[in-house]
Design a protein around this motif. Structure first.
Motif, PDB file in Angstrom:
ATOM      1  N   GLU A 296       0.831  -1.193   0.000  1.00  0.00           N
ATOM      2  CA  GLU A 296       0.000   0.000   0.000  1.00  0.00           C
ATOM      3  C   GLU A 296       0.875   1.255   0.000  1.00  0.00           C
ATOM      4  O   GLU A 296       1.891   1.323   0.697  1.00  0.00           O
ATOM      5  CB  GLU A 296      -0.924   0.008   1.223  1.00  0.00           C
ATOM      6  CG  GLU A 296      -2.082  -0.959   1.120  1.00  0.00           C
ATOM      7  CD  GLU A 296      -2.973  -0.658  -0.086  1.00  0.00           C
ATOM      8  OE1 GLU A 296      -3.251   0.528  -0.347  1.00  0.00           O
ATOM      9  OE2 GLU A 296      -3.365  -1.613  -0.777  1.00  0.00           O
ATOM     10  N   ALA A 297       0.463   2.228  -0.783  1.00  0.00           N
ATOM     11  CA  ALA A 297       1.212   3.478  -0.861  1.00  0.00           C
ATOM     12  C   ALA A 297       0.791   4.424   0.260  1.00  0.00           C
ATOM     13  O   ALA A 297      -0.382   4.461   0.651  1.00  0.00           O
ATOM     14  CB  ALA A 297       0.970   4.144  -2.216  1.00  0.00           C
ATOM     15  N   GLU A 298       1.756   5.161   0.793  1.00  0.00           N
ATOM     16  CA  GLU A 298       1.429   6.223   1.741  1.00  0.00           C
ATOM     17  C   GLU A 298       0.635   7.296   1.006  1.00  0.00           C
ATOM     18  O   GLU A 298       0.843   7.540  -0.187  1.00  0.00           O
ATOM     19  CB  GLU A 298       2.700   6.819   2.331  1.00  0.00           C
ATOM     20  CG  GLU A 298       3.532   5.842   3.150  1.00  0.00           C
ATOM     21  CD  GLU A 298       2.855   5.477   4.463  1.00  0.00           C
ATOM     22  OE1 GLU A 298       1.996   6.271   4.925  1.00  0.00           O
ATOM     23  OE2 GLU A 298       3.166   4.400   5.010  1.00  0.00           O
ATOM     24  N   ILE A 299      -0.245   7.953   1.725  1.00  0.00           N
ATOM     25  CA  ILE A 299      -1.139   8.922   1.077  1.00  0.00           C
ATOM     26  C   ILE A 299      -0.348  10.065   0.427  1.00  0.00           C
ATOM     27  O   ILE A 299      -0.697  10.535  -0.657  1.00  0.00           O
ATOM     28  CB  ILE A 299      -2.183   9.463   2.080  1.00  0.00           C
ATOM     29  CG1 ILE A 299      -3.240  10.286   1.341  1.00  0.00           C
ATOM     30  CG2 ILE A 299      -1.507  10.266   3.181  1.00  0.00           C
ATOM     31  CD1 ILE A 299      -4.088   9.475   0.386  1.00  0.00           C
ATOM     32  N   GLU A 300       0.761  10.494   1.068  1.00  0.00           N
ATOM     33  CA  GLU A 300       1.544  11.577   0.477  1.00  0.00           C
ATOM     34  C   GLU A 300       2.260  11.111  -0.789  1.00  0.00           C
ATOM     35  O   GLU A 300       2.406  11.863  -1.747  1.00  0.00           O
ATOM     36  CB  GLU A 300       2.548  12.119   1.495  1.00  0.00           C
ATOM     37  CG  GLU A 300       1.914  12.933   2.624  1.00  0.00           C
ATOM     38  CD  GLU A 300       1.070  14.088   2.082  1.00  0.00           C
ATOM     39  OE1 GLU A 300       1.530  14.766   1.129  1.00  0.00           O
ATOM     40  OE2 GLU A 300      -0.043  14.300   2.595  1.00  0.00           O
ATOM     41  N   ASP A 301       2.698   9.827  -0.781  1.00  0.00           N
ATOM     42  CA  ASP A 301       3.330   9.277  -1.990  1.00  0.00           C
ATOM     43  C   ASP A 301       2.312   9.201  -3.116  1.00  0.00           C
ATOM     44  O   ASP A 301       2.622   9.515  -4.284  1.00  0.00           O
ATOM     45  CB  ASP A 301       3.900   7.892  -1.705  1.00  0.00           C
ATOM     46  CG  ASP A 301       5.000   7.927  -0.653  1.00  0.00           C
ATOM     47  OD1 ASP A 301       5.591   9.005  -0.462  1.00  0.00           O
ATOM     48  OD2 ASP A 301       5.242   6.880  -0.033  1.00  0.00           O
ATOM     49  N   LEU A 302       1.105   8.783  -2.793  1.00  0.00           N
ATOM     50  CA  LEU A 302       0.059   8.685  -3.808  1.00  0.00           C
ATOM     51  C   LEU A 302      -0.316  10.076  -4.316  1.00  0.00           C
ATOM     52  O   LEU A 302      -0.571  10.257  -5.513  1.00  0.00           O
ATOM     53  CB  LEU A 302      -1.168   7.978  -3.221  1.00  0.00           C
ATOM     54  CG  LEU A 302      -2.271   7.570  -4.201  1.00  0.00           C
ATOM     55  CD1 LEU A 302      -1.722   6.610  -5.259  1.00  0.00           C
ATOM     56  CD2 LEU A 302      -3.435   6.910  -3.460  1.00  0.00           C
ATOM     57  N   ARG A 303      -0.304  11.066  -3.405  1.00  0.00           N
ATOM     58  CA  ARG A 303      -0.605  12.442  -3.834  1.00  0.00           C
ATOM     59  C   ARG A 303       0.437  12.928  -4.833  1.00  0.00           C
ATOM     60  O   ARG A 303       0.089  13.545  -5.858  1.00  0.00           O
ATOM     61  CB  ARG A 303      -0.667  13.363  -2.615  1.00  0.00           C
ATOM     62  CG  ARG A 303      -0.942  14.832  -2.986  1.00  0.00           C
ATOM     63  CD  ARG A 303      -1.037  15.742  -1.783  1.00  0.00           C
ATOM     64  NE  ARG A 303      -2.361  15.649  -1.179  1.00  0.00           N
ATOM     65  CZ  ARG A 303      -2.622  15.033  -0.029  1.00  0.00           C
ATOM     66  NH1 ARG A 303      -1.624  14.458   0.640  1.00  0.00           N
ATOM     67  NH2 ARG A 303      -3.839  15.001   0.459  1.00  0.00           N
ATOM     68  N   ASP A 304       1.713  12.659  -4.553  1.00  0.00           N
ATOM     69  CA  ASP A 304       2.764  13.071  -5.493  1.00  0.00           C
ATOM     70  C   ASP A 304       2.556  12.441  -6.856  1.00  0.00           C
ATOM     71  O   ASP A 304       2.731  13.095  -7.905  1.00  0.00           O
ATOM     72  CB  ASP A 304       4.140  12.666  -4.953  1.00  0.00           C
ATOM     73  CG  ASP A 304       4.637  13.604  -3.869  1.00  0.00           C
ATOM     74  OD1 ASP A 304       4.023  14.670  -3.698  1.00  0.00           O
ATOM     75  OD2 ASP A 304       5.632  13.258  -3.205  1.00  0.00           O
ATOM     76  N   LEU A 305       2.186  11.172  -6.875  1.00  0.00           N
ATOM     77  CA  LEU A 305       1.983  10.472  -8.139  1.00  0.00           C
ATOM     78  C   LEU A 305       0.809  11.072  -8.905  1.00  0.00           C
ATOM     79  O   LEU A 305       0.920  11.364 -10.103  1.00  0.00           O
ATOM     80  CB  LEU A 305       1.739   8.984  -7.885  1.00  0.00           C
ATOM     81  CG  LEU A 305       1.402   8.112  -9.098  1.00  0.00           C
ATOM     82  CD1 LEU A 305       2.519   8.182 -10.132  1.00  0.00           C
ATOM     83  CD2 LEU A 305       1.150   6.665  -8.686  1.00  0.00           C
ATOM     84  N   VAL A 306      -0.326  11.264  -8.233  1.00  0.00           N
ATOM     85  CA  VAL A 306      -1.513  11.806  -8.897  1.00  0.00           C
ATOM     86  C   VAL A 306      -1.252  13.217  -9.393  1.00  0.00           C
ATOM     87  O   VAL A 306      -1.564  13.562 -10.554  1.00  0.00           O
ATOM     88  CB  VAL A 306      -2.714  11.776  -7.931  1.00  0.00           C
ATOM     89  CG1 VAL A 306      -3.898  12.541  -8.524  1.00  0.00           C
ATOM     90  CG2 VAL A 306      -3.121  10.338  -7.625  1.00  0.00           C
ATOM     91  N   TYR A 307      -0.663  14.051  -8.563  1.00  0.00           N
ATOM     92  CA  TYR A 307      -0.405  15.441  -8.956  1.00  0.00           C
ATOM     93  C   TYR A 307       0.555  15.506 -10.143  1.00  0.00           C
ATOM     94  O   TYR A 307       0.345  16.259 -11.102  1.00  0.00           O
ATOM     95  CB  TYR A 307       0.184  16.207  -7.768  1.00  0.00           C
ATOM     96  CG  TYR A 307      -0.836  16.762  -6.800  1.00  0.00           C
ATOM     97  CD1 TYR A 307      -1.975  16.036  -6.457  1.00  0.00           C
ATOM     98  CD2 TYR A 307      -0.661  18.017  -6.209  1.00  0.00           C
ATOM     99  CE1 TYR A 307      -2.904  16.542  -5.560  1.00  0.00           C
ATOM    100  CE2 TYR A 307      -1.580  18.540  -5.309  1.00  0.00           C
ATOM    101  CZ  TYR A 307      -2.705  17.792  -4.982  1.00  0.00           C
ATOM    102  OH  TYR A 307      -3.626  18.307  -4.096  1.00  0.00           O
TER     103      TYR A 307
ATOM    104  N   GLU B 138     -10.069  10.924  -5.205  1.00  0.00           N
ATOM    105  CA  GLU B 138     -10.185  12.050  -4.278  1.00  0.00           C
ATOM    106  C   GLU B 138      -9.025  13.021  -4.445  1.00  0.00           C
ATOM    107  O   GLU B 138      -9.204  14.253  -4.438  1.00  0.00           O
ATOM    108  CB  GLU B 138     -10.240  11.544  -2.837  1.00  0.00           C
ATOM    109  CG  GLU B 138     -11.516  10.785  -2.488  1.00  0.00           C
ATOM    110  CD  GLU B 138     -11.521  10.298  -1.051  1.00  0.00           C
ATOM    111  OE1 GLU B 138     -10.542  10.597  -0.330  1.00  0.00           O
ATOM    112  OE2 GLU B 138     -12.486   9.622  -0.650  1.00  0.00           O
ATOM    113  N   LEU B 139      -7.825  12.467  -4.611  1.00  0.00           N
ATOM    114  CA  LEU B 139      -6.643  13.314  -4.794  1.00  0.00           C
ATOM    115  C   LEU B 139      -6.694  14.045  -6.130  1.00  0.00           C
ATOM    116  O   LEU B 139      -6.254  15.207  -6.234  1.00  0.00           O
ATOM    117  CB  LEU B 139      -5.375  12.472  -4.699  1.00  0.00           C
ATOM    118  CG  LEU B 139      -5.094  11.850  -3.319  1.00  0.00           C
ATOM    119  CD1 LEU B 139      -3.962  10.852  -3.406  1.00  0.00           C
ATOM    120  CD2 LEU B 139      -4.778  12.953  -2.316  1.00  0.00           C
ATOM    121  N   LEU B 140      -7.219  13.401  -7.171  1.00  0.00           N
ATOM    122  CA  LEU B 140      -7.343  14.042  -8.467  1.00  0.00           C
ATOM    123  C   LEU B 140      -8.321  15.218  -8.393  1.00  0.00           C
ATOM    124  O   LEU B 140      -8.052  16.305  -8.927  1.00  0.00           O
ATOM    125  CB  LEU B 140      -7.799  13.029  -9.518  1.00  0.00           C
ATOM    126  CG  LEU B 140      -8.043  13.592 -10.922  1.00  0.00           C
ATOM    127  CD1 LEU B 140      -6.770  14.221 -11.499  1.00  0.00           C
ATOM    128  CD2 LEU B 140      -8.548  12.504 -11.859  1.00  0.00           C
TER     129      LEU B 140
END
Length: 500
Positions: free
Chosen positions: A444-455, A490-492
């Motif tokens: 599972e990805a950390e939420i901040e890591d996933l945010r960086d990827l989506v952004y 949600e991040l998108l």
């Protein structure tokens, strides 16, 4: 040289009947297990027109027994005596389509494989009749003495028969309980484990009879109604089914239909595991041969191709009529068969075409993983006939971070990424994927890591002229984000809100 005919010889005929005690003991060793023995008795009940069959297994009492009771047509005394004979049917004779028997040996051989005393109580037109084989009695007298019980109402198990039909009762369960070196508690535990295996076997072998809102058969084990287990997963919306192919032969038609099971991510994990069975999906792939809707062969390719991880979703249903028993060499247990040459040749061509479907189900997902249009985290590289996976150094997340670094640190950053790629534990991954592939998942990805990827991906798509209306569809096609889409979406939305 003058030919000599039989009529010129003096001929005498004498009886050469086999020893009853030896032959009847031999019928115990046809290779039945508890599950195949129970299935053989169920076959007889279905042939007798039963719509309900109840199996009761009492293994922990002082007088253990297994009873199979049906509401079929029942038998008068003459019919029951005939049914209790070994070899009661000629396998070459024509039979009704619903007849699941073949040799007239099944009930006796199946029963003897599990017990030393077989009792059958049958009721037809309100009249009861009862017959018993006791192997100890046969052994002591060494003759074919069948016991007829004129007052079956005195028997302990008489009450099991509640209407027209038959009750097959196994007692002296030496194979299931008595010939083990385990103590009594462990012996009962072993018997119960065998019953669990038998339950799954019955659910699968007779699944076509148990299916539907108005099933042809209700089957119970210790008052628990058994549910059908379709090994082809025919009703799942993600199962791919090819059109049926028919091979017309002299004694009937062979019907073939290829099924590709859904990828495990499209199924509930419990359903996926149940479909795999105790041996797993790799061992369960292959041919599923049905004789009059009764499953005979469950999996394996019968030498037509190899079992591989990439073809584990392939299952082929083959339906044959009971008029082809000799051509298919159906055995007494109705648990093995051989392909006739004309079917083997045609089926081999079908399999060569079909197994590609299962491979594509997996390779398509692999292609998506490395599709350049989807900005993969990994690249698939082929060099000198070898395949390797390397981090995608130009991925927007990596590029964005590298651009924030001083020039003297960028080389070190990319060197770390290359080391991660070259350090993939290939041997360990291969062992895990072969042994239990469904258990191998991404961390599972950390939420901040996933945010960086989506952004980073969204920013790159906007710079490349992709409209905000389309970005969601493009990003949802990315396999990494699709598996985490609730959080990624949600991040998108968060990113797009900041841009508007």
């Amino acid at each position: 040289m003058e030919l000599v005919t039989d009529s010129e010889y003096q001929v005498r005929e004498i009886q050469a009947a086999p020893y009853a005690s030896s032959l009847i003991e031999g019928h115990r060793d046809f290779g039945y297990s508890l599950e195949t023995a129970l299935a053989d008795i169920v076959d007889n009940s279905i042939t007798a027109g039963a719509s309900e069959i109840r199996i009761t297994a009492i293994t922990s009492s002082d007088s253990p027994y297994i009873a199979i009771v049906d509401n079929g047509s029942g038998m008068a005394e003459a019919e029951l005596v005939e049914a209790m004979k070994l070899g009661a049917k000629n396998p070459t004779h024509a039979r009704l389509r619903k007849d699941l028997g073949r040799f007239g040996l099944g009930m006796k051989s199946a029963s003897f494989s599990q017990c030393r005393q077989l009792t059958v109580i049958s009721r037809k037109d309100g009249k009861d009749t009862c017959a018993r084989w006791d192997l100890d009695h046969v052994a002591s007298r060494n003759d074919w003495t069948l016991t007829i019980i004129d007052n079956p109402e005195k028997l302990t198990h008489y009450q099991l028969l509640t209407s027209n039909g038959s009750a097959v009762i196994w007692e002296k369960l030496d194979r299931l309980l008595g010939e083990t070196s385990l103590p009594q508690g462990k012996s009962i535990e072993h018997a119960n484990a065998e019953l669990v295996k038998a339950e799954r076997h019955l659910c699968q072998v007779f699944h076509r009879f148990l299916e539907g809102t108005k099933p042809r058969l209700s089957l119970y084990l210790n008052d628990r109604k058994l549910k059908p287990l379709d090994p082809l997963c025919s009703d799942h919306p993600a199962t791919q089914k090819d059109p049926e192919e028919v091979i017309p032969l002299n004694k009937g038609n062979v019907r073939i239909r290829c099924h590709t099971l859904p990828h495990h991510r499209k199924m509930d994990s419990d359903d996926w595991d149940e479909l795999a069975g105790p041996e797993g999906h790799v061992k369960s792939q292959g041919l599923y041969i049905y004789r009059e809707d009764r499953l005979i062969i469950a999996g394996g390719w019968l030498g037509l191709t190899k079992q591989t991880e990439l073809t584990k979703l392939c299952r082929i249903a083959i339906d044959i009529p009971n008029t082809m028993d000799s051509e298919w060499k159906i055995d007494v247990k109705k648990a093995s068969a051989q392909l006739p040459p004309q079917v083997r040749d045609r089926l081999k061509r079908i399999i060569e075409r079909f197994v590609g479907t299962s491979k594509r189900t997996y390779s398509a997902r692999g292609k998506k993983l490395v599709d350049e249009d989807l900005h993969p985290l990994w690249n698939r590289v082929i060099a000198n006939g070898q395949i390797s996976f390397k981090p995608n150094l130009v991925h927007p997340v990596f590029s964005s971070y590298a651009n924030q670094l001083p020039e003297d640190l960028k080389d070190g950053f990319y060197r770390c990424l290359r080391l991660v790629g070259s350090g993939l534990p290939i041997d360990t991954l291969h062992a895990e994927l072969v042994g239990n592939p469904e258990a191998v998942v991404s961390a599972e990805a950390e939420i901040e890591d996933l945010r960086d990827l989506v952004y980073s991906l969204a920013e790159t798509l906007l710079k490349n002229g992709v409209s905000t209306d389309v970005i969601k569809n493009v990003m949802q096609a990315n396999p990494y984000l699709r598996d985490r889409w609730e959080s990624a979406n949600e991040l998108l939305l968060e990113f797009l809100g900041k841009k508007s």
